[in-house]
Design a protein around this motif. Structure first.
Motif, PDB file in Angstrom:
ATOM      1  N   GLY A   4      10.583 -11.753  45.875  1.00 31.18           N
ATOM      2  CA  GLY A   4      11.486 -10.668  45.545  1.00 31.18           C
ATOM      3  C   GLY A   4      10.866  -9.327  45.917  1.00 31.18           C
ATOM      4  O   GLY A   4       9.635  -9.213  46.025  1.00 31.18           O
ATOM      5  N   HIS A   5      11.687  -8.324  46.094  1.00 25.25           N
ATOM      6  CA  HIS A   5      11.179  -6.985  46.410  1.00 25.25           C
ATOM      7  C   HIS A   5      10.203  -6.513  45.325  1.00 25.25           C
ATOM      8  O   HIS A   5       9.175  -5.908  45.611  1.00 25.25           O
ATOM      9  N   SER A   6      10.529  -6.817  44.065  1.00 21.42           N
ATOM     10  CA  SER A   6       9.653  -6.397  42.963  1.00 21.42           C
ATOM     11  C   SER A   6       8.292  -7.075  43.028  1.00 21.42           C
ATOM     12  O   SER A   6       7.296  -6.532  42.530  1.00 21.42           O
ATOM     13  N   ILE A  27      12.504  -2.996  41.325  1.00 25.76           N
ATOM     14  CA  ILE A  27      12.731  -4.003  40.283  1.00 25.76           C
ATOM     15  C   ILE A  27      13.742  -5.056  40.731  1.00 25.76           C
ATOM     16  O   ILE A  27      14.163  -5.892  39.936  1.00 25.76           O
ATOM     17  N   ASP A  28      14.148  -5.010  42.009  1.00 28.98           N
ATOM     18  CA  ASP A  28      15.113  -6.000  42.488  1.00 28.98           C
ATOM     19  C   ASP A  28      14.404  -7.240  43.051  1.00 28.98           C
ATOM     20  O   ASP A  28      13.271  -7.127  43.499  1.00 28.98           O
ATOM     21  N   PRO A  29      15.043  -8.425  43.008  1.00 35.91           N
ATOM     22  CA  PRO A  29      16.440  -8.687  42.648  1.00 35.91           C
ATOM     23  C   PRO A  29      16.727  -8.798  41.150  1.00 35.91           C
ATOM     24  O   PRO A  29      17.852  -9.130  40.786  1.00 35.91           O
ATOM     25  N   ILE A  31      16.733  -9.877  53.034  1.00 37.69           N
ATOM     26  CA  ILE A  31      18.126 -10.199  52.704  1.00 37.69           C
ATOM     27  C   ILE A  31      18.563  -9.313  51.549  1.00 37.69           C
ATOM     28  O   ILE A  31      17.953  -9.346  50.472  1.00 37.69           O
ATOM     29  N   GLU A  32      19.583  -8.501  51.766  1.00 38.57           N
ATOM     30  CA  GLU A  32      20.171  -7.680  50.708  1.00 38.57           C
ATOM     31  C   GLU A  32      21.353  -8.443  50.112  1.00 38.57           C
ATOM     32  O   GLU A  32      22.317  -8.758  50.817  1.00 38.57           O
ATOM     33  N   ILE A  33      21.275  -8.738  48.831  1.00 38.27           N
ATOM     34  CA  ILE A  33      22.312  -9.481  48.133  1.00 38.27           C
ATOM     35  C   ILE A  33      23.172  -8.476  47.365  1.00 38.27           C
ATOM     36  O   ILE A  33      22.637  -7.705  46.547  1.00 38.27           O
ATOM     37  N   LEU A  89      13.795 -11.002  49.128  1.00 31.40           N
ATOM     38  CA  LEU A  89      15.139 -10.923  48.562  1.00 31.40           C
ATOM     39  C   LEU A  89      15.304  -9.624  47.776  1.00 31.40           C
ATOM     40  O   LEU A  89      14.411  -9.229  47.013  1.00 31.40           O
ATOM     41  N   HIS A  90      16.455  -8.995  47.974  1.00 32.80           N
ATOM     42  CA  HIS A  90      16.781  -7.723  47.330  1.00 32.80           C
ATOM     43  C   HIS A  90      18.164  -7.822  46.677  1.00 32.80           C
ATOM     44  O   HIS A  90      18.965  -8.652  47.068  1.00 32.80           O
ATOM     45  N   TYR A  91      18.448  -6.901  45.756  1.00 28.78           N
ATOM     46  CA  TYR A  91      19.852  -6.650  45.442  1.00 28.78           C
ATOM     47  C   TYR A  91      20.186  -5.244  45.904  1.00 28.78           C
ATOM     48  O   TYR A  91      19.305  -4.392  46.041  1.00 28.78           O
TER      49      TYR A  91
END
Ligand SMILES: [Zn+2]
Length: 232
Positions: A124-126, A134-136, A82-84, A18-20
């Motif tokens: 999370g990506h982080s 540091i995302d999400p 998944i980019e949020i 999961l990303h932002y």
């Protein structure tokens, strides 16, 4: 729109990352589909909860970059990204609307059921790129995903135990984190502390690590190990 930024997978995916986006929806779509960016993801999930496919799941999208989990690198090869859409740290973490989180839960559940991916492998990506991503972010509600059965979350442990680097590294390694060299690279201790605080004790980000962080990682590792034994 389909992104041109993908190639073939060496094996089916067994993780979800999961990303932002840190930029708005239109800019995100444009960047993730621009051949010059060399980045992409499988899904772009909007603030209104709608989502769109940018790369088919059976192809390898380029969202994770230099990364590691459970002693294995190149997480793009084994994950669905998944980019949020979320403004990120500007300057404080931006809350995610509930309707958007409900969609993350629904999408993760759908992907997991089709590819038979454990909820312990939703990260999370982080988590997989300490020191680099540091995302999400601290505002991401891992507890809501866990309550829906789509991720693992443990409440922060409370103990006055002092921080011990060797114990912390052991706990982080057991929890899945990248602690030892992969292809000659490994995160700095400070990056590992930051990444684990961000996911598990978000109120402590930027503070000196404590024994409570290590204890929380042990609880997380235990919960993950139990979840990995669940039938899919
Ligand atoms: Zn990311």
């Amino acid at each position: 729109m389909i992104s041109p930024n993908f190639d073939e997978r060496p094996a089916p995916p067994d993780m979800i990352v999961l990303h932002y986006t840190e930029i708005d929806e239109a800019a995100s779509r444009s960047w993730l589909c621009n051949p010059a960016s060399r980045v992409s993801c499988h899904y772009l999930l909007r603030e209104d909860g709608g989502w769109e496919v940018l790369v088919p799941e059976d192809k390898r999208a380029w969202h994770a970059g230099v990364s590691g989990w459970e002693g294995v690198g190149q997480i793009n090869s084994r994950s669905i990204g998944i980019e949020i859409v979320n403004a990120g740290h500007r300057p404080a973490p931006t809350p995610f609307p509930r309707v958007q989180i409900d969609s993350v839960i629904a999408l993760v559940a759908d992907i997991r059921s089709r590819w038979r991916i454990h909820r312990a492998q939703v990260v999370g990506h982080s988590d997989i790129a300490p020191g680099r991503k540091i995302d999400p972010g601290e505002a991401f509600p891992w507890d809501a995903l866990a309550a829906a059965g789509e991720a693992i979350h443990v409440p922060p442990a409370t103990t006055d135990a002092p921080f011990n680097e060797a114990d912390f590294r052991d706990a982080a390694r057991t929890a899945g984190y990248w602690t030892d060299p992969i292809d000659g690279k490994q995160p700095e201790l400070s990056a590992l502390i930051d990444a684990t605080q961000r996911r598990h004790t978000p109120a402590q980000v930027g503070s000196a690590p404590t024994g409570a962080l290590t204890e929380t990682l042990k609880l997380f590792a235990h919960a993950r190990a139990a979840a990995l034994l669940e039938p899919l």
